[in-house]
Design a protein around this motif. Sequence first.
Motif, PDB file in Angstrom:
ATOM      1  N   ILE A   5      11.732 -10.358   2.857  1.00  0.00           N
ATOM      2  CA  ILE A   5      13.150 -10.598   2.242  1.00  0.00           C
ATOM      3  C   ILE A   5      12.770  -9.452   1.372  1.00  0.00           C
ATOM      4  O   ILE A   5      13.704  -9.554   0.320  1.00  0.00           O
ATOM      5  N   THR A   6      12.364  -8.509   1.308  1.00  0.00           N
ATOM      6  CA  THR A   6      12.088  -7.106   1.004  1.00  0.00           C
ATOM      7  C   THR A   6      13.224  -6.842   0.400  1.00  0.00           C
ATOM      8  O   THR A   6      13.587  -6.059  -1.414  1.00  0.00           O
ATOM      9  N   LEU A 261      -3.226 -14.363 -12.255  1.00  0.00           N
ATOM     10  CA  LEU A 261      -1.659 -14.640 -13.011  1.00  0.00           C
ATOM     11  C   LEU A 261      -1.330 -14.757 -11.729  1.00  0.00           C
ATOM     12  O   LEU A 261       0.170 -15.854 -11.802  1.00  0.00           O
ATOM     13  N   ILE A 262      -1.376 -13.670 -10.663  1.00  0.00           N
ATOM     14  CA  ILE A 262      -0.168 -13.843 -10.058  1.00  0.00           C
ATOM     15  C   ILE A 262      -1.314 -14.041  -8.451  1.00  0.00           C
ATOM     16  O   ILE A 262      -2.114 -13.433  -7.875  1.00  0.00           O
ATOM     17  N   LYS A 263      -1.510 -15.603  -8.196  1.00  0.00           N
ATOM     18  CA  LYS A 263      -2.485 -15.553  -7.194  1.00  0.00           C
ATOM     19  C   LYS A 263      -2.434 -15.973  -5.735  1.00  0.00           C
ATOM     20  O   LYS A 263      -3.326 -16.161  -5.058  1.00  0.00           O
ATOM     21  N   SER A 264      -1.113 -15.944  -5.196  1.00  0.00           N
ATOM     22  CA  SER A 264      -0.859 -15.751  -4.130  1.00  0.00           C
ATOM     23  C   SER A 264      -0.897 -13.887  -3.544  1.00  0.00           C
ATOM     24  O   SER A 264      -1.480 -13.022  -4.618  1.00  0.00           O
ATOM     25  N   ASP A 265      -1.925 -13.767  -2.391  1.00  0.00           N
ATOM     26  CA  ASP A 265      -1.929 -12.574  -1.758  1.00  0.00           C
ATOM     27  C   ASP A 265      -0.944 -11.437  -1.680  1.00  0.00           C
ATOM     28  O   ASP A 265      -1.025 -10.793  -0.921  1.00  0.00           O
ATOM     29  N   ASN A 266       0.242 -11.865  -1.288  1.00  0.00           N
ATOM     30  CA  ASN A 266       1.593 -11.117  -0.888  1.00  0.00           C
ATOM     31  C   ASN A 266       2.409 -12.101  -2.027  1.00  0.00           C
ATOM     32  O   ASN A 266       3.295 -13.176  -2.345  1.00  0.00           O
ATOM     33  N   VAL A 267       2.602 -10.542  -3.045  1.00  0.00           N
ATOM     34  CA  VAL A 267       3.441 -10.889  -3.533  1.00  0.00           C
ATOM     35  C   VAL A 267       4.198  -9.971  -3.601  1.00  0.00           C
ATOM     36  O   VAL A 267       4.231  -8.755  -3.324  1.00  0.00           O
ATOM     37  N   ILE A 268       6.083  -9.883  -3.763  1.00  0.00           N
ATOM     38  CA  ILE A 268       7.019  -9.481  -3.616  1.00  0.00           C
ATOM     39  C   ILE A 268       7.751  -8.586  -4.821  1.00  0.00           C
ATOM     40  O   ILE A 268       8.012 -10.442  -5.630  1.00  0.00           O
ATOM     41  N   PHE A 269       7.275  -7.777  -5.561  1.00  0.00           N
ATOM     42  CA  PHE A 269       7.927  -7.231  -6.955  1.00  0.00           C
ATOM     43  C   PHE A 269       9.316  -5.789  -6.618  1.00  0.00           C
ATOM     44  O   PHE A 269       8.970  -5.708  -5.312  1.00  0.00           O
ATOM     45  N   ILE A 291      25.133   4.555  -8.481  1.00  0.00           N
ATOM     46  CA  ILE A 291      23.904   5.956  -7.750  1.00  0.00           C
ATOM     47  C   ILE A 291      22.839   4.792  -8.632  1.00  0.00           C
ATOM     48  O   ILE A 291      22.658   4.686  -9.813  1.00  0.00           O
ATOM     49  N   THR A 292      21.749   4.032  -7.989  1.00  0.00           N
ATOM     50  CA  THR A 292      20.916   3.272  -8.889  1.00  0.00           C
ATOM     51  C   THR A 292      19.608   3.723  -7.855  1.00  0.00           C
ATOM     52  O   THR A 292      19.408   3.978  -6.434  1.00  0.00           O
ATOM     53  N   GLU A 293      18.073   3.297  -8.791  1.00  0.00           N
ATOM     54  CA  GLU A 293      17.074   3.770  -7.838  1.00  0.00           C
ATOM     55  C   GLU A 293      16.649   2.190  -8.432  1.00  0.00           C
ATOM     56  O   GLU A 293      16.683   2.029  -9.862  1.00  0.00           O
ATOM     57  N   SER A 294      15.542   2.112  -7.002  1.00  0.00           N
ATOM     58  CA  SER A 294      14.613   0.858  -7.566  1.00  0.00           C
ATOM     59  C   SER A 294      13.438   0.695  -6.722  1.00  0.00           C
ATOM     60  O   SER A 294      13.275   2.277  -5.704  1.00  0.00           O
ATOM     61  N   ILE A 295      12.596  -0.249  -7.143  1.00  0.00           N
ATOM     62  CA  ILE A 295      11.758   0.528  -6.799  1.00  0.00           C
ATOM     63  C   ILE A 295      10.898  -1.426  -6.124  1.00  0.00           C
ATOM     64  O   ILE A 295      11.183  -2.089  -6.333  1.00  0.00           O
ATOM     65  N   VAL A 296      10.100  -1.137  -4.880  1.00  0.00           N
ATOM     66  CA  VAL A 296      10.279  -2.483  -4.466  1.00  0.00           C
ATOM     67  C   VAL A 296       8.420  -2.722  -3.621  1.00  0.00           C
ATOM     68  O   VAL A 296       7.772  -1.401  -3.240  1.00  0.00           O
ATOM     69  N   MET A 297       7.646  -3.362  -4.068  1.00  0.00           N
ATOM     70  CA  MET A 297       6.090  -3.711  -3.827  1.00  0.00           C
ATOM     71  C   MET A 297       5.929  -4.804  -2.851  1.00  0.00           C
ATOM     72  O   MET A 297       6.584  -5.685  -3.345  1.00  0.00           O
ATOM     73  N   ARG A 298       4.555  -4.365  -2.137  1.00  0.00           N
ATOM     74  CA  ARG A 298       4.083  -5.781  -1.213  1.00  0.00           C
ATOM     75  C   ARG A 298       2.808  -5.411  -1.583  1.00  0.00           C
ATOM     76  O   ARG A 298       2.364  -4.691  -0.775  1.00  0.00           O
ATOM     77  N   ARG A 302       0.111  -3.276   0.678  1.00  0.00           N
ATOM     78  CA  ARG A 302       0.102  -1.735  -0.790  1.00  0.00           C
ATOM     79  C   ARG A 302       0.784  -1.007  -0.625  1.00  0.00           C
ATOM     80  O   ARG A 302       0.578   0.310  -0.554  1.00  0.00           O
ATOM     81  N   THR A 303       1.576  -1.503   0.175  1.00  0.00           N
ATOM     82  CA  THR A 303       3.650  -0.712   0.225  1.00  0.00           C
ATOM     83  C   THR A 303       4.274  -0.764  -0.381  1.00  0.00           C
ATOM     84  O   THR A 303       4.562  -1.759  -1.733  1.00  0.00           O
ATOM     85  N   ILE A 304       4.234   0.610  -1.283  1.00  0.00           N
ATOM     86  CA  ILE A 304       4.936   1.234  -2.672  1.00  0.00           C
ATOM     87  C   ILE A 304       6.614   1.768  -1.863  1.00  0.00           C
ATOM     88  O   ILE A 304       6.724   2.522  -0.874  1.00  0.00           O
ATOM     89  N   ARG A 305       7.744   1.261  -2.015  1.00  0.00           N
ATOM     90  CA  ARG A 305       8.916   1.969  -1.732  1.00  0.00           C
ATOM     91  C   ARG A 305       9.744   1.828  -2.604  1.00  0.00           C
ATOM     92  O   ARG A 305       9.953   1.233  -3.613  1.00  0.00           O
TER      93      ARG A 305
END
Length: 335
Positions: A5-6, A261-269, A291-298, A302-305
């Motif tokens: 759902i990233t 604080l984040i107990k799950s090994d799989n969090v999307i931010f 125009i928008t600029e966003s960052i998304v991480m999993r 450890r992927t950062i986009r």
Amino acid sequence: MEKEITLELVRVTEAAALMASRYLGRGDKEIVDKAASDAMRGMLDYIEMKGTVVLGEGEKDKAPMLYIGERVGRWADDDPELDIAVDPIDGTRLVAFGLPNAISVIAATEKGGIEFLPTYYSYKLAVGPELAGKLDINATIRENLRVAAAILGMEISELTCVVLNRDRHREIIEEIRRVGARIKLISDGDIAAAIATALPESNVNIYIGIGGSPEALLAAAALKSLGGEIQVKLWPMDENERAKVIEAGYDLEKVYRTDDLIKSDNVIFAATGVTDGDMLRGVRFQKNVAITESIVMRSRTRTIRKIIAYHNMAYKTIPLKSAGEIKYINGLRRI
């Protein structure tokens, strides 16, 4: 998580940032927050998930939108069950007065993946990957700065600390100055400030100070993907809150770290810039295009986009959900 759902989460923060940016510099924090919350709440219901807000605007009777315990998402039988943490605008005052570093933020984990902190405020220390596990929130500022300088191969005078510009931080600020490090004072927006410690281009080394506990949890979601660290201690606002927290069985001396604080090994931010900042550029308008600029991480990969999106406002539709109704904005004009 069973489904990816990233990109959908990025669309949520984009919508919130776009709507909030309409009120840039108008001096009204409440309308900024309402516009962002309305858009975020409307967009969340399009996501294929059984989402529960575990970190939001507050309890149901005190927060008309995105309250703790609210169900969001499609809630079909085969949708994954997720915990959702949101801050429609981290830095509503920044947007209201046209100041930098306001962002829209969301995080999602498997059910039970986000810790509950019982105090409104927490004492926080955040650092990037090189300093993760090396500093101690219970140590003196002098000691932490000396350790940080040695590990990073820098002079203390070259280190940069970010601190919220508050009266409660007067001693912290004076101690940093006595030791000789650089200080970047911010008026609001400590989620972005904490995350910036893990972004090389930000040139920020340490974030320290007392700020919101919800903001600490959202920063932890990002730092888990970035390899950074946040340490947190509960900070009751007054004796009444202190007594309630102790009575509930919480230890005020306990140090919560990122994995606590984040107990799950799989969090999307995901986060989208509303005003220009160290982490993201704010919303920009060019004729009929935003125009928008966003960052998304999993965290699992450890992927950062970073995502730059061009929204043609003549065709853009944003669902706004308020008081149980959905209204659509086309070209950011109500229809």
